[in-house]
Design an enzyme around this catalytic site. Sequence first.
Site, PDB file in Angstrom:
ATOM      1  N   CYS A  65       0.825  -1.207   0.000  1.00 24.68           N
ATOM      2  CA  CYS A  65       0.000   0.000   0.000  1.00 24.68           C
ATOM      3  C   CYS A  65       0.863   1.264   0.000  1.00 24.68           C
ATOM      4  O   CYS A  65       1.723   1.423   0.870  1.00 24.68           O
ATOM      5  CB  CYS A  65      -0.912  -0.008   1.230  1.00 24.68           C
ATOM      6  SG  CYS A  65      -1.822   1.536   1.471  1.00 24.68           S
ATOM      7  N   TYR A 196      -5.387   6.296  -9.126  1.00 28.72           N
ATOM      8  CA  TYR A 196      -6.574   5.530  -8.749  1.00 28.72           C
ATOM      9  C   TYR A 196      -7.804   6.044  -9.494  1.00 28.72           C
ATOM     10  O   TYR A 196      -8.679   5.271  -9.884  1.00 28.72           O
ATOM     11  CB  TYR A 196      -6.810   5.627  -7.239  1.00 28.72           C
ATOM     12  CG  TYR A 196      -5.867   4.797  -6.419  1.00 28.72           C
ATOM     13  CD1 TYR A 196      -6.227   3.530  -5.963  1.00 28.72           C
ATOM     14  CD2 TYR A 196      -4.595   5.262  -6.079  1.00 28.72           C
ATOM     15  CE1 TYR A 196      -5.369   2.752  -5.210  1.00 28.72           C
ATOM     16  CE2 TYR A 196      -3.715   4.500  -5.332  1.00 28.72           C
ATOM     17  CZ  TYR A 196      -4.104   3.240  -4.894  1.00 28.72           C
ATOM     18  OH  TYR A 196      -3.242   2.477  -4.156  1.00 28.72           O
TER      19      TYR A 196
END
Length: 356
Positions: A65, A196
């Site tokens: 992440c 994203y």
Amino acid sequence: MSDETEFIAAKNASTDGEFVRDATYINDRVVKGLEPGSDPVGEKIGEMRWPVEAGRYRLMAARACPWASRSIIVRRLMGLEDAISMGLAGPTHDINSWVFDLDPDGRDPVTGLHRLQEAYFNRIPDYPRGITVPALVDLPTNAVVTNAYQKLNFDMLSEWTDFHRDGAPDLYPEAHRDEIDELDSWIYPTVNNGVYRCGFAAEQGAYEKAYDELWASLDRLEERLATRRYLVGETITAADIRLFTTLVRFDAVYHGHFKANRSKITEMPALWGYLRDLFQTPGFGDTCDFPQIKEHYYNVHRDVNPTGIVPKGPDLAGLLTPHHREELGGSPFGSGTAPGPIAEPSERVPAGHRAE
């Protein structure tokens, strides 16, 4: 939260197909001035203050992440390993939670947690939002203190100073805070979150808007970094950490998986040199695990990659080639020093998982 959960939330929250990140966090803080061992001060979760106390908290992270990677880097650069222990979740998970499946018996060895979700439920039963990393867990209760990554990082810089190593750098210098914050005001939405917004867009128009904004910002950064070694001032700051965790994933993941494919970072001379410079700086590249990064994105995001096939490439050995950025002046840590080798074996990136 898992990116799958984020994608579902985005589709429900947007009427035009644009990815909308759920940015609601548990905003408790860990601060100086409170008695070690004391209960948190405050009556409302999200506004409570916890005491700085070595050994009381565990940073729950995942190398996959980018938001958790920021905290991993900050903790290492400031030398907080002895004060704040760290648990590492594996790169893949289902919609419920990150899982400690890298550890024996699938449980974090300090907390005994199998899923990070358990620590959230220990604080807020049936916690309704996504289970995110990084998260700081209170060891006496095995409950989450905060998952507000930006504030968590700021507190490690400003509130844990009594436990910083000798030679720890100033990553948020007073003289440059306005400039760091101004950069974040456009780098975060268009680059860090912009990839994203490209990858999870549900409509063509939303994708193209995010794509155009992403590349406008990367071109802007390419121009800025052509004449300066770091984003702000003459040393590494929090701004560089925030950008690094996106750039280092770009060619391996975002270029193809998220359709951010106008160029590769290797094709942008200033950004490519800048990325190599940071990657070769202790605290940055030595915290990156590329197989975990790729397995997370390509295996977990089945809406984007239905087969779950993880690509073998690209060849990342170029990250270790000379960058010559020192010719622009400046030095990574200014009057400070580089962190030493990673002491804890469980925190070392395995051989074969680095850019070798």
